[in-house]
Design a protein around this motif. Structure first.
Motif, PDB file in Angstrom:
ATOM      1  N   THR A 131       0.836  -1.202   0.000  1.00 26.41           N
ATOM      2  CA  THR A 131       0.000   0.000   0.000  1.00 26.41           C
ATOM      3  C   THR A 131       0.871   1.253   0.000  1.00 26.41           C
ATOM      4  O   THR A 131       2.063   1.213   0.337  1.00 26.41           O
ATOM      5  CB  THR A 131      -0.917   0.027   1.230  1.00 26.41           C
ATOM      6  N   TRP A 135      -5.873   2.456 -11.382  1.00 23.95           N
ATOM      7  CA  TRP A 135      -5.599   1.501 -10.302  1.00 23.95           C
ATOM      8  C   TRP A 135      -6.595   1.659  -9.162  1.00 23.95           C
ATOM      9  O   TRP A 135      -6.884   0.702  -8.439  1.00 23.95           O
ATOM     10  CB  TRP A 135      -4.171   1.722  -9.822  1.00 23.95           C
ATOM     11  N   HIS A 136      -7.128   2.890  -9.019  1.00 25.57           N
ATOM     12  CA  HIS A 136      -8.123   3.150  -7.969  1.00 25.57           C
ATOM     13  C   HIS A 136      -9.532   3.305  -8.544  1.00 25.57           C
ATOM     14  O   HIS A 136     -10.445   3.769  -7.862  1.00 25.57           O
ATOM     15  CB  HIS A 136      -7.735   4.397  -7.175  1.00 25.57           C
ATOM     16  N   ASN A 137      -9.697   2.913  -9.821  1.00 24.43           N
ATOM     17  CA  ASN A 137     -10.998   2.940 -10.493  1.00 24.43           C
ATOM     18  C   ASN A 137     -11.621   4.334 -10.486  1.00 24.43           C
ATOM     19  O   ASN A 137     -12.819   4.507 -10.226  1.00 24.43           O
ATOM     20  CB  ASN A 137     -11.974   1.923  -9.876  1.00 24.43           C
ATOM     21  N   TYR A 166      -1.373   0.888  -3.529  1.00 24.95           N
ATOM     22  CA  TYR A 166      -2.729   1.423  -3.577  1.00 24.95           C
ATOM     23  C   TYR A 166      -3.107   1.904  -2.184  1.00 24.95           C
ATOM     24  O   TYR A 166      -2.459   1.576  -1.183  1.00 24.95           O
ATOM     25  CB  TYR A 166      -3.726   0.359  -4.056  1.00 24.95           C
ATOM     26  N   VAL A 174      -9.686   2.800  -0.193  1.00 30.14           N
ATOM     27  CA  VAL A 174     -10.469   3.067  -1.402  1.00 30.14           C
ATOM     28  C   VAL A 174     -11.171   1.776  -1.821  1.00 30.14           C
ATOM     29  O   VAL A 174     -10.520   0.770  -2.110  1.00 30.14           O
ATOM     30  CB  VAL A 174      -9.566   3.572  -2.544  1.00 30.14           C
ATOM     31  N   ALA A 184     -10.110  -1.012  -4.744  1.00 27.56           N
ATOM     32  CA  ALA A 184      -8.709  -0.893  -5.172  1.00 27.56           C
ATOM     33  C   ALA A 184      -7.915  -2.082  -4.637  1.00 27.56           C
ATOM     34  O   ALA A 184      -8.172  -2.557  -3.526  1.00 27.56           O
ATOM     35  CB  ALA A 184      -8.121   0.413  -4.663  1.00 27.56           C
ATOM     36  N   PRO A 185      -6.964  -2.557  -5.441  1.00 30.13           N
ATOM     37  CA  PRO A 185      -6.632  -2.086  -6.788  1.00 30.13           C
ATOM     38  C   PRO A 185      -7.535  -2.687  -7.858  1.00 30.13           C
ATOM     39  O   PRO A 185      -8.021  -3.804  -7.717  1.00 30.13           O
ATOM     40  CB  PRO A 185      -5.192  -2.569  -6.961  1.00 30.13           C
ATOM     41  N   GLN A 186      -7.749  -1.930  -8.927  1.00 31.17           N
ATOM     42  CA  GLN A 186      -8.614  -2.331 -10.032  1.00 31.17           C
ATOM     43  C   GLN A 186      -7.762  -3.056 -11.089  1.00 31.17           C
ATOM     44  O   GLN A 186      -7.498  -4.228 -10.973  1.00 31.17           O
ATOM     45  CB  GLN A 186      -9.310  -1.094 -10.617  1.00 31.17           C
ATOM     46  N   SER A 243      -4.338  -2.125 -14.097  1.00 37.00           N
ATOM     47  CA  SER A 243      -3.455  -1.110 -14.660  1.00 37.00           C
ATOM     48  C   SER A 243      -3.801  -0.866 -16.126  1.00 37.00           C
ATOM     49  O   SER A 243      -4.589  -1.600 -16.730  1.00 37.00           O
ATOM     50  CB  SER A 243      -1.997  -1.551 -14.537  1.00 37.00           C
ATOM     51  N   SER A 284     -10.930   2.231 -16.482  1.00 40.04           N
ATOM     52  CA  SER A 284      -9.646   1.541 -16.573  1.00 40.04           C
ATOM     53  C   SER A 284      -9.421   0.790 -17.889  1.00 40.04           C
ATOM     54  O   SER A 284      -8.544  -0.054 -17.981  1.00 40.04           O
ATOM     55  CB  SER A 284      -9.501   0.557 -15.400  1.00 40.04           C
TER      56      SER A 284
END
Length: 442
Positions: free
Chosen positions: A172, A209-211, A297, A301, A304-306, A308, A390
């Protein structure tokens, strides 16, 4: 008597013909010019591919010419097109796709080139996460996927051990910040961690990555009238933290392009975020054990992660060439598509295996068992089914946009602007550039 005389005449004519033919130069190969942006180990690889193709047949010669950075290469290609002397093939960074598509009369789609030359070409043999970005809504490929990559975190394994850390402590962003402080205290006083390509990493990849949306209209994929949208609370929080860490060089800004990679291989920065395509350079220059890991990430959130975003570049075919020259381009692309070359590019340079068979062969050979971190970019790219935030970025004049974003990031990191003000300016100035591009493109 006359028969002997006739034989002598024929013999003399035959000898004269041989002498005349011997005096002719060998039939010259047709030159196919490729302009590219590859450096160091990657440049050596593309030049080797050109030599191998040239030696494989007697009709065409690939002339590979380095034209500078991705931005410089694209600008050189566009300028040469306007002047009527463009190369046959132009390597273009992935986010240059919208500009290449929107410039009328600029390109000849790859699916047309291959079909007209009757070269076997099956888009379904390529990984969907890659081909989808370079194709029309009908699945027709516009450019040839070449050096596809994604964003990863590169780690100096020796430095990590020395600081009493493990890779598990770098999942993280809060963990990375703390690890960078410990790395700084254990022998890296000028750089806890850094990033290459900050606009790509800290805005584009960070968002996906965090949508979070980079822009409306599915990040520009669904229309030229997209508007930027990355001035969020999470972006401001992240950039504000980086600016604070910059004051003690726990985070240390290295420049707009790949300068951080040089600081990594020298041992100065123990953690650097960059492209998976950095592997070739790291392998040839680093004097320490290293590996890559997924991007960090923020754990608070949701979701996450979504996944790349695809990076790297593809090969575009320029209009205005002869049918014979296009046959040479098609022959070269068919050569590059062969499994041996695809697997070689992936294993040697760290770029993604763009075809399914190259990935399967690499796995069957046990490559990933010995090099597990080489799976990191592919797993990051396909971690979850992509969302509208993404799938990719297809905004006009991305070179100009990235320069604007870099200017604003630099102002934030230097303490000249608060994070919120920098993001607001990056969005406002960027939207103005998008409206100018939209006007011209329409």
């Amino acid at each position: 008597m006359w028969r002997r005389l006739l034989c002598c005449v024929i013999c003399l004519a035959w000898c004269a013909g041989l002498a005349w033919c011997a005096g002719l130069p060998a039939q010259a190969k047709t030159e196919i010019h490729l302009w590219h942006a590859m450096v160091e180990a990657n440049r050596a690889a593309i030049e080797q591919l050109a030599r191998d193709f040239n030696a494989s047949q007697n009709e065409f010669t690939i002339v590979a010419t380095y034209k500078g950075s991705y931005d410089a290469t694209m600008q050189a290609g566009l300028a040469a097109f306007e002047e009527g002397n463009s190369p046959h093939i132009l390597q273009v960074v992935e986010v240059g796709t919208a500009t290449m598509m929107a410039t009328k009369g600029l390109i000849k789609p790859v699916h047309e080139v291959m079909r007209e030359a009757r070269q076997y070409f099956d888009p379904n043999s390529y990984l969907p996460a890659i081909t989808g970005y370079y194709s029309t809504a009908k699945g027709e490929m516009l450019s040839f996927p070449f050096n596809s990559s994604s964003a990863v975190m590169w780690i100096n394994q020796d430095a990590l051990v020395k600081a009493g850390l493990s890779q598990a402590q770098l999942a993280t962003w809060p963990q990375v910040f703390e690890a960078a402080r410990r790395l700084q205290a254990s022998g890296h006083p000028t750089c806890g961690f850094s990033t290459a390509w900050p606009s790509w990493i800290m805005i584009e990849q960070f968002s996906a990555w965090h949508n979070l949306a980079i822009a409306s209209k599915v990040n520009g994929i669904d229309g030229l009238d997209a508007r930027l949208a990355f001035d969020t609370a999470l972006h401001a929080r992240h950039l504000s933290t980086l600016a604070q860490l910059q004051t003690t060089r726990v985070f240390d800004y290295s420049g707009r392009e790949d300068q951080a990679e040089g600081r990594f291989v020298s041992g100065e920065c123990a953690i650097v975020l960059s492209s998976s395509g950095f592997f070739g350079r790291a392998q040839s220059q680093a004097k320490f054990a290293f590996r890559s890991a997924p991007m960090p990430y923020y754990p608070d959130v949701d979701g996450a992660p979504q996944n790349s975003l695809i990076g790297g570049a593809s090969l575009w075919v320029m209009r205005g060439k002869t049918p014979h020259e296009y046959r040479g381009v098609a022959r070269f692309f068919a050569f590059l598509s062969e499994i041996d070359r695809q697997a070689w590019l992936h294993q040697r340079l760290g770029y993604l295996p763009v075809t399914r068979v190259a990935f399967e062969r690499t796995r069957a050979e046990g490559f990933y068992e010995k090099n597990p971190f080489q799976l990191v970019p592919l797993e990051s790219l396909t971690r979850r089914p992509p969302t509208d935030n993404s799938r990719g970025v297809r905004l006009g004049d991305m070179i100009g946009l990235r320069n604007i974003w870099a200017e604003e990031l630099e102002a934030v990191f230097a303490g000249r602007k608060a994070a919120e003000a920098g993001l607001s300016s990056a969005v406002g100035r960027g939207d103005a550039l998008l409206r100018a591009f939209e006007k011209v493109a329409r």
